[in-house]
Scaffold this motif. Structure first.
Motif, PDB file in Angstrom:
ATOM      1  N   TYR A  79       0.870  -1.178   0.000  1.00 37.36           N
ATOM      2  CA  TYR A  79       0.000   0.000   0.000  1.00 37.36           C
ATOM      3  C   TYR A  79       0.905   1.225   0.000  1.00 37.36           C
ATOM      4  CZ  TYR A  79      -3.970  -2.955   1.448  1.00 37.36           C
ATOM      5  OH  TYR A  79      -4.953  -3.905   1.514  1.00 37.36           O
ATOM      6  N   THR A  81       1.256   5.600  -0.676  1.00 35.32           N
ATOM      7  CA  THR A  81       0.516   6.856  -0.702  1.00 35.32           C
ATOM      8  C   THR A  81       1.359   7.951  -1.331  1.00 35.32           C
ATOM      9  OG1 THR A  81      -0.704   8.463   0.645  1.00 35.32           O
ATOM     10  CG2 THR A  81       1.310   7.538   1.605  1.00 35.32           C
ATOM     11  N   TYR A 165      -3.831   6.593  -3.674  1.00 33.94           N
ATOM     12  CA  TYR A 165      -3.105   5.448  -3.129  1.00 33.94           C
ATOM     13  C   TYR A 165      -2.833   4.429  -4.233  1.00 33.94           C
ATOM     14  CZ  TYR A 165      -4.990   7.253   1.288  1.00 33.94           C
ATOM     15  OH  TYR A 165      -5.328   8.051   2.345  1.00 33.94           O
ATOM     16  N   ALA A 207      -0.804   2.455   4.375  1.00 30.36           N
ATOM     17  CA  ALA A 207      -0.006   2.991   3.263  1.00 30.36           C
ATOM     18  C   ALA A 207       1.270   3.660   3.776  1.00 30.36           C
ATOM     19  CB  ALA A 207      -0.835   3.979   2.455  1.00 30.36           C
TER      20      ALA A 207
END
Length: 216
Positions: A79, A81, A165, A207
């Motif tokens: 994950y 960001t 994301y 994230a």
């Protein structure tokens, strides 16, 4: 007038009070082993454009590019960001997505970018020219890191910001299923909005910022 119950009818009547049969356990769609939370992974079946459940050993087999002639690809678990992206309100308007959430993936079979968004009918594909999406998504440093078929750029627009994301593709379809189940009325309703907020809170918590080793 009362109805007499013979042995057959009595047995049929009693069946209504039995506990429901337990659901069959989920199994790996490749080797058949029973799956649990700790060993439940997903593969993308690129031919069927569908997800397949797999155990951890089977998932590891398809992490290598080209394994199994490329039909199955393991969904990763990273994950990422990008809080510094330049996706503003004007960029969102160019996407022409009618709701506040969308996800984008590179589909190797179609050889193009695909944009989808959750709706009461499930995952709905945008009809906008993919060139427009490419222009907009160039404002995020996550776009070049996207692995085809198995990851997505997940965008959420709220009143004052757009979050971006890079996520595993399976959680995007998890979101679609949740929204389809909870959606009521024109705007989804309070329960769906609360579930959406909880979902993105979890994504934001998992994230991290991209690293050098995240590049293909």
């Amino acid at each position: 007038m009362a109805t007499r119950l013979g042995p057959h009818n009595a047995h049929r009547g009693l069946r209504r009070f039995r506990a429901p049969a337990p659901a069959a356990p989920e199994r790996c769609e490749l080797c058949g082993v029973v799956l649990a939370d700790h060993n439940h992974r997903h593969l993308v079946d690129t031919e069927r454009r569908a997800l397949a459940c797999a155990c951890t050993p089977c998932a590891l087999l398809f992490e290598r590019p080209g394994a199994g002639h490329g039909r199955f690809r393991t969904v990763p678990d990273r994950y990422l960001t990008d809080p510094g992206h330049t996706l503003d309100e004007a960029a969102w308007d160019l996407l022409r997505i009618p709701v506040g959430v969308a996800f984008f993936l590179r589909h190797t079979g179609l050889d193009r970018l695909v944009a989808l968004y959750p709706s009461p009918a499930g995952a709905t594909e945008s009809e906008l020219d993919p060139a427009a999406w490419e222009t907009v998504l160039a404002g995020s440093r996550l776009a070049p890191l996207l692995q085809p078929d198995v990851e997505a750029l997940l965008l959420r627009r709220t009143d004052d910001r757009t979050d971006c994301y890079l996520v595993p593709i399976d959680i995007c379809y998890e979101l679609v299923g949740r929204m389809r189940l909870l959606w009521h009325g024109f705007d989804g309703g309070a329960e769906a909005r609360a579930a959406l907020t909880d979902f993105f809170t979890t994504v934001a918590r998992r994230a991290r910022a991209p690293r050098e080793d995240d590049r293909p």
